[in-house]
Design a protein around this motif. Structure first.
Motif, PDB file in Angstrom:
ATOM      1  N   PRO A   1      -3.282   9.412  20.506  1.00  0.00           N
ATOM      2  CA  PRO A   1      -3.601  10.096  19.248  1.00  0.00           C
ATOM      3  C   PRO A   1      -2.436  10.010  18.257  1.00  0.00           C
ATOM      4  N   GLY A   2      -2.748   9.679  17.039  1.00  0.00           N
ATOM      5  CA  GLY A   2      -1.749   9.644  15.984  1.00  0.00           C
ATOM      6  C   GLY A   2      -0.960   8.352  15.896  1.00  0.00           C
ATOM      7  N   TYR A   3      -1.157   7.428  16.843  1.00  0.00           N
ATOM      8  CA  TYR A   3      -0.352   6.213  16.819  1.00  0.00           C
ATOM      9  C   TYR A   3      -0.690   5.335  15.612  1.00  0.00           C
ATOM     10  N   ASP A   4      -1.944   5.273  15.256  1.00  0.00           N
ATOM     11  CA  ASP A   4      -2.334   4.488  14.087  1.00  0.00           C
ATOM     12  C   ASP A   4      -1.695   5.061  12.821  1.00  0.00           C
ATOM     13  N   ALA A   5      -1.698   6.386  12.690  1.00  0.00           N
ATOM     14  CA  ALA A   5      -1.049   7.024  11.529  1.00  0.00           C
ATOM     15  C   ALA A   5       0.445   6.733  11.529  1.00  0.00           C
ATOM     16  N   TYR A   6       1.040   6.750  12.713  1.00  0.00           N
ATOM     17  CA  TYR A   6       2.460   6.418  12.829  1.00  0.00           C
ATOM     18  C   TYR A   6       2.723   5.003  12.311  1.00  0.00           C
ATOM     19  N   LEU A   7       1.922   4.035  12.746  1.00  0.00           N
ATOM     20  CA  LEU A   7       2.112   2.656  12.292  1.00  0.00           C
ATOM     21  C   LEU A   7       1.938   2.524  10.782  1.00  0.00           C
ATOM     22  N   ARG A   8       0.964   3.254  10.256  1.00  0.00           N
ATOM     23  CA  ARG A   8       0.662   3.145   8.826  1.00  0.00           C
ATOM     24  C   ARG A   8       1.686   3.853   7.948  1.00  0.00           C
ATOM     25  N   TRP A   9       2.192   5.010   8.379  1.00  0.00           N
ATOM     26  CA  TRP A   9       2.951   5.850   7.460  1.00  0.00           C
ATOM     27  C   TRP A   9       4.418   6.077   7.824  1.00  0.00           C
ATOM     28  N   ASP A  10       4.854   5.743   9.011  1.00  0.00           N
ATOM     29  CA  ASP A  10       6.263   5.959   9.358  1.00  0.00           C
ATOM     30  C   ASP A  10       7.084   4.770   8.865  1.00  0.00           C
TER      31      ASP A  10
ATOM     32  N   TYR B   1       0.816  -1.219   0.000  1.00  0.00           N
ATOM     33  CA  TYR B   1       0.000   0.000   0.000  1.00  0.00           C
ATOM     34  C   TYR B   1       0.846   1.263   0.000  1.00  0.00           C
ATOM     35  N   ALA B   2       2.146   1.138   0.286  1.00  0.00           N
ATOM     36  CA  ALA B   2       2.988   2.336   0.282  1.00  0.00           C
ATOM     37  C   ALA B   2       4.438   1.983  -0.036  1.00  0.00           C
ATOM     38  N   VAL B   3       5.071   2.899  -0.762  1.00  0.00           N
ATOM     39  CA  VAL B   3       6.488   2.809  -1.109  1.00  0.00           C
ATOM     40  C   VAL B   3       7.077   4.193  -0.900  1.00  0.00           C
ATOM     41  N   ALA B   4       8.243   4.242  -0.264  1.00  0.00           N
ATOM     42  CA  ALA B   4       8.902   5.528  -0.033  1.00  0.00           C
ATOM     43  C   ALA B   4      10.389   5.415  -0.332  1.00  0.00           C
ATOM     44  N   LEU B   5      10.951   6.515  -0.762  1.00  0.00           N
ATOM     45  CA  LEU B   5      12.403   6.660  -0.765  1.00  0.00           C
ATOM     46  C   LEU B   5      12.735   7.550   0.421  1.00  0.00           C
TER      47      LEU B   5
END
Length: 174
Positions: A70-79, A31-35
């Motif tokens: 707050p924000g922990y789910d976003a951290y797991l998904r996007w960090d 679902y995500a790829v980052a450089l």
């Protein structure tokens, strides 16, 4: 250092590392790829994550009560530090990192130029692997930088259609 050579090498390394990592997924859905790079612009690396990896990490966090923060789910998904493959295919980027170290004290604006090169490498990856990247969010991240969120947001806007970038850009909204 020839910056055109670095840009070409980044594009090639990104595609090679992506292809190599995709072969290891055995049915997982990306679902995500980052450089990523550091705030000195002396590195580059590919990070990939999957729905299945995120769901496993989220389940563990839920059991530990961490999702109440707050924000922990976003951290797991996007960090990228929480992703399935952080710095995947490192061997493809290692020669580039040596070139980048040699250029780190080069002309003003190098950091911005490096970010642009990483964005261009991901745009090239999307063009080359369009079918595999359908529905996948791409972005550039920077470790240990005050500019990380702004760079992530800018790159996500440039690299993704609105239906993907919108979800990413609103990741910290509660």
């Amino acid at each position: 250092m020839n910056r055109d050579d670095v840009r070409r090498a980044l594009r090639e390394a990104t595609v090679a590392a992506f292809d190599e990592t995709i072969e290891t997924l055995t049915g997982e859905r990306v679902y995500a790829v980052a450089l990523t790079t550091d705030d000195g612009a002396m590195s580059a690396g590919l990070c990939i994550t999957t729905v299945e990896h995120y769901e496993s990490k989220r389940s563990q966090a839920d059991a530990a009560g961490d999702l109440a923060s707050p924000g922990y789910d976003a951290y797991l998904r996007w960090d990228t530090a929480e992703w399935r493959d952080e710095l995947a295919g490192w061997e493809h980027f290692s020669p580039i990192s040596r070139l980048l170290e040699d250029s780190s004290d080069d002309a003003d604006g190098w950091f911005e130029e490096h970010i642009d090169a990483l964005i261009a490498a991901l745009a090239h990856l999307r063009a080359e692997r369009a079918e595999a990247l359908a529905g996948v969010t791409l972005f550039v991240s920077v470790t240990d930088s005050d500019e990380t969120e702004a760079i992530e947001n800018r790159s996500a806007r440039e690299l993704n259609p609105p239906e993907l970038s919108g979800r990413f850009l609103s990741r910290y909204e509660t």
